[in-house]
Design an enzyme around this catalytic site. Structure first.
Site, PDB file in Angstrom:
ATOM      1  N   VAL A   1       1.096  -1.181   0.007  1.00 20.60           N
ATOM      2  CA  VAL A   1      -0.056  -0.052   0.026  1.00 20.60           C
ATOM      3  C   VAL A   1       0.973   1.179  -0.059  1.00 20.60           C
ATOM      4  O   VAL A   1       0.557   2.359  -0.768  1.00 20.60           O
ATOM      5  CB  VAL A   1      -0.970   0.063   1.258  1.00 20.60           C
ATOM      6  CG1 VAL A   1      -1.663   1.279   1.308  1.00 20.60           C
ATOM      7  CG2 VAL A   1      -1.625  -1.329   1.162  1.00 20.60           C
TER       8      VAL A   1
ATOM      9  N   ILE B   1     -13.402   1.740  -0.559  1.00 22.53           N
ATOM     10  CA  ILE B   1     -14.743   2.311  -0.681  1.00 22.53           C
ATOM     11  C   ILE B   1     -14.892   3.305   0.405  1.00 22.53           C
ATOM     12  O   ILE B   1     -14.077   3.147   1.690  1.00 22.53           O
ATOM     13  CB  ILE B   1     -15.629   0.851   0.286  1.00 22.53           C
ATOM     14  CG1 ILE B   1     -15.646  -0.100  -0.959  1.00 22.53           C
ATOM     15  CG2 ILE B   1     -17.120   1.530   0.507  1.00 22.53           C
ATOM     16  CD1 ILE B   1     -16.498  -1.426  -0.474  1.00 22.53           C
TER      17      ILE B   1
ATOM     18  N   GLU C   1      -9.787   6.126   6.695  1.00 18.19           N
ATOM     19  CA  GLU C   1     -10.613   5.702   5.758  1.00 18.19           C
ATOM     20  C   GLU C   1      -9.908   4.417   5.291  1.00 18.19           C
ATOM     21  O   GLU C   1     -11.064   3.287   5.126  1.00 18.19           O
ATOM     22  CB  GLU C   1     -10.550   6.833   4.580  1.00 18.19           C
ATOM     23  CG  GLU C   1     -11.623   6.333   3.505  1.00 18.19           C
ATOM     24  CD  GLU C   1     -13.154   6.348   3.924  1.00 18.19           C
ATOM     25  OE1 GLU C   1     -13.592   7.368   4.352  1.00 18.19           O
ATOM     26  OE2 GLU C   1     -13.593   5.140   4.047  1.00 18.19           O
TER      27      GLU C   1
ATOM     28  N   LYS D   1     -12.205  -4.651  11.179  1.00 23.30           N
ATOM     29  CA  LYS D   1     -13.144  -3.507  10.600  1.00 23.30           C
ATOM     30  C   LYS D   1     -14.358  -3.243  11.038  1.00 23.30           C
ATOM     31  O   LYS D   1     -14.829  -2.431  11.218  1.00 23.30           O
ATOM     32  CB  LYS D   1     -12.996  -4.085   9.096  1.00 23.30           C
ATOM     33  CG  LYS D   1     -11.630  -4.051   8.402  1.00 23.30           C
ATOM     34  CD  LYS D   1     -11.713  -4.668   6.916  1.00 23.30           C
ATOM     35  CE  LYS D   1     -10.433  -4.700   6.701  1.00 23.30           C
ATOM     36  NZ  LYS D   1     -10.124  -5.579   5.318  1.00 23.30           N
TER      37      LYS D   1
ATOM     38  N   GLY E   1     -11.203  -1.334   2.009  1.00 22.21           N
ATOM     39  CA  GLY E   1     -10.367  -0.830   0.847  1.00 22.21           C
ATOM     40  C   GLY E   1     -10.524   0.341   0.242  1.00 22.21           C
ATOM     41  O   GLY E   1     -10.529   1.764   0.948  1.00 22.21           O
TER      42      GLY E   1
HETATM   43  N1  HSE Z   1      -6.222  -8.358   3.884  1.00 16.48           N
HETATM   44  C1  HSE Z   1      -7.106  -7.226   3.724  1.00 16.48           C
HETATM   45  C2  HSE Z   1      -8.323  -7.945   2.983  1.00 16.48           C
HETATM   46  C3  HSE Z   1      -6.572  -5.938   3.267  1.00 16.48           C
HETATM   47  O1  HSE Z   1      -8.014  -8.858   2.350  1.00 16.48           O
HETATM   48  O2  HSE Z   1      -9.564  -7.352   2.832  1.00 16.48           O
HETATM   49  C4  HSE Z   1      -7.534  -5.122   3.163  1.00 16.48           C
HETATM   50  O3  HSE Z   1      -7.885  -4.481   4.651  1.00 16.48           O
END
Ligand code: HSE
Length: 441
Positions: free
Chosen positions: A16, A138, A131, A207, A136
């Site tokens: 990233v 979104i 964010e 998340k 990702g």
């Molecule tokens: N490893 C995470 C996924 C990356 O596959 O969603 C993004 O947070």
């Protein structure tokens, strides 16, 4: 802001980080034109100076000590993309204490230390942006913080781990093995450095905790969430799911039970009706359905992992940080505004279920299972069976599928435990929740 040009310090040049650096260079003019703020990347902290990089970067920018970014009086904003929790925690804390706004995509960090870091951010009036921590590319965090701010959120359901969704999609559509699909997700840069968190459900859980915290204004912690991963799903269950009109997805469910003033918080592979949009979210894509009392149902869809989608979210935050640099007190941030909500014990959460038993193909087995379920007041809405021809389970065995009416998870577990004594029934049935997604909250 210390000078004319706003200076950025980037910590981490992995997948990233590389995407962020490349995009800041490639779309530099566009970003300056849109923000009307000149900026430059002043310093990049990496773990190893010797490592060969996939990106062209002036070696003079590199350091192997992130503290230099924090200590540099010319650096205005710090991007944390080093991953992990302990070192990232030290870096973010040091940056906030030095009054440098931080942009991070580190969901594990926020799930573990979020409360403390948000408090520090408020105390130091130094924004913390995140964010990229969820979904990702979104824009779900800013949507919850700003666009949907007038809503009491009834529920959030979604697919928020790209790696596991990529694996499930590859198993379902291409007949790939779990191992091959995981290796492909790793090659594509979707998986975490340690993919265990992707497949055991904990990346999605981190998340989910961030989304719950934002949607309900209450701190929630890792003990509050029930988590199951995708590592035990078989081709047999995909086949039955398809015949029954479902797909299998690693689903996050966050639901407010107003009558109990409690939150339901769980992550598990679930049966999703093929008529619902979430069932056709494939590959690395994520989708998050947010149901608010004013807006009704919304669905956010996009690539949930990978270099560029995640870089897009990080840079969105960096630009916001640049705009807010002169007035950090205006940042929406995260301010807990309700008391800590009760979390519904997993045993009390209620859904219909799919349960597949591997049994000896003998007369009366269905009756034994049905009788035991009845003792626990669990109704059956349908059954299916399919004899096994060799392979796992062997000749003379049979897969028996029961579709069960909604009942508390705890009650189902008791009934399944009671069936352990029956020799002709394998004591480890495959159990999936069947999610009802279209109902009004
Ligand atoms: N490893 C995470 C996924 C990356 O596959 O969603 C993004 O947070």
């Amino acid at each position: 802001m210390t000078g004319e040009t706003l200076q950025i310090g980037l910590a981490g040049l992995g997948t990233v980080g590389t995407g962020v650096y490349e995009t800041l260079c490639r779309n530099h003019d566009l970003l300056e034109a849109r923000t009307q703020i000149p900026f430059a990347v002043k310093r990049v902290a990496v773990r190893s100076l010797a490592r060969k990089r996939d990106v062209e970067i002036d070696p003079a920018l590199l350091t192997d000590n992130w503290q230099e970014l924090v200590d540099d009086p010319e650096i205005d904003i710090i991007i944390e993309l080093i991953g992990g929790t302990e070192e990232a925690y030290r870096l973010v804390k040091a940056a906030l204490l030095a009054h440098k706004p931080v942009v991070t995509g580190n969901k594990a960090l926020l799930a573990e230390f979020g409360s403390e870091l948000f408090q520090l951010s408020a105390e130091t009036t130094t924004p913390l942006y995140f964010e990229a921590s969820c979904g990702g590319g979104i824009p779900i965090i800013q949507s919850l913080q700003n666009s949907l701010v007038c809503n009491y959120v009834r529920r959030i359901t979604g697919i928020i781990n790209g790696t596991s969704n990529y694996i499930l999609s590859s198993m379902e559509r291409k007949g790939m093995t779990y191992e091959d699909a995981l290796a492909a997700a790793q090659r594509k840069g979707y998986a975490e450095a340690d993919p265990t968190l992707d497949v055991n459900g904990w990346d999605a859980a981190h998340k989910a905790l961030i989304l719950a915290m934002l949607a309900y204004g209450t701190p929630v912690s890792t003990e509050n969430i029930s988590v199951y991963g995708i590592d035990r799903i078989t081709a047999t269950d995909f086949r039955f799911a398809k015949e029954l009109g479902y797909n299998i997805k690693l689903l996050v469910v966050i639901r407010h039970h107003a009558d109990k003033d409690a939150l339901e918080l769980r992550v598990q592979p679930s049966f999703v009706s093929r008529k619902h949009l979430l069932s056709s979210v494939y590959g690395v894509f994520n989708a998050i359905a947010v149901h608010g009392d004013i807006v009704g149902e919304t669905i956010f869809y996009g690539r949930g992992a990978g270099k560029n989608p995640t870089a897009s979210a990080v840079i969105g935050d960096v630009m916001l940080a640049m705009r807010e640099c002169r007035h950090p007190e205006n940042h929406s941030g995260f301010h807990p505004y309700t008391k800590r909500l009760k979390v519904l014990p997993q045993e009390e959460t209620v859904t219909p279920y799919y349960v597949r038993f591997l049994v000896q193909d003998r007369p009366g087995v269905i009756a034994v299972i049905a009788a035991e379920l009845a003792k626990y007041d669990i109704g059956i809405s349908g059954t299916m069976s399919s004899p096994r021809k060799g392979g796992d389970g062997g000749e003379g065995t049979c897969d028996l599928v029961f579709l069960l009416h909604a009942c508390p998870w705890g009650k189902l577990c008791e009934a399944l435990r009671a069936l352990h004594v029956h020799e002709s029934i394998n004591p480890h049935p495959a159990v999936f929740r069947i999610e009802t997604l279209n109902e009004e909250a």
